[in-house]
Design a protein around this motif. Structure first.
Motif, short mmCIF file in Angstrom:
data_model
loop_
_atom_site.label_atom_id
_atom_site.label_comp_id
_atom_site.label_asym_id
_atom_site.label_seq_id
_atom_site.Cartn_x
_atom_site.Cartn_y
_atom_site.Cartn_z
N LYS A 1 0.86 -1.18 0.00
CA LYS A 1 0.00 0.00 0.00
C LYS A 1 0.90 1.23 0.00
O LYS A 1 2.10 1.12 -0.24
N ASP A 2 0.35 2.41 0.29
CA ASP A 2 1.14 3.64 0.28
C ASP A 2 2.28 3.59 1.29
O ASP A 2 3.44 3.68 0.93
N ASN A 3 1.96 3.49 2.57
CA ASN A 3 2.97 3.52 3.63
C ASN A 3 3.09 2.20 4.37
O ASN A 3 3.93 2.08 5.26
N THR A 4 2.26 1.25 4.05
CA THR A 4 2.29 -0.04 4.73
C THR A 4 2.33 -1.17 3.71
O THR A 4 2.16 -0.94 2.51
N MET A 5 2.55 -2.37 4.21
CA MET A 5 2.52 -3.55 3.35
C MET A 5 2.12 -4.76 4.17
O MET A 5 2.25 -4.77 5.39
N MET A 6 1.60 -5.75 3.48
CA MET A 6 1.24 -7.01 4.12
C MET A 6 2.40 -7.97 3.92
O MET A 6 2.91 -8.12 2.81
N VAL A 7 2.82 -8.60 5.01
CA VAL A 7 3.95 -9.53 4.96
C VAL A 7 3.50 -10.87 5.51
O VAL A 7 2.95 -10.95 6.61
N ARG A 8 3.71 -11.93 4.74
CA ARG A 8 3.39 -13.28 5.19
C ARG A 8 4.58 -13.80 5.98
O ARG A 8 5.69 -13.92 5.46
#
Length: 89
Positions: free
Chosen positions: A60-67
């Motif tokens: 996303k803009d300032n965040t991300m999803m991490v598995r």
């Protein structure tokens, strides 16, 4: 007056040494980090600041999803990425 000239000269020399030994390397390191964060893409392996290893699944803009495990995803701030294995250094 000559005493002040010598003092100012040594002060300028000290500031120059301070710049080249401390400030300039820090600016270079900060540019490298910004480039690393900007180059992150989906499916990259990352190590987070807390030591967790994972794979990016969504950005996303300032965040991300991490598995971080099977069926376990966490949302982290991009600034929380410590390094990308294989690109550090």
């Amino acid at each position: 007056m000559q005493q002040w000239a010598g003092t100012i000269f040594y002060l300028l020399i000290f500031m120059g040494i301070l710049y080249f030994l401390m400030i300039r390397p820090q600016q270079k390191q900060q540019k490298q980090r910004q480039a690393m964060l900007a180059s992150l893409k989906v499916d990259d392996r990352v190590v987070l600041a807390g030591g967790l290893h994972g794979r990016i699944t969504k950005i996303k803009d300032n965040t991300m999803m991490v598995r971080i495990a099977d069926k376990v995803e966490v949302e982290v701030d991009k600034a929380g990425v410590a390094y990308v294995p294989g690109q550090e250094g």
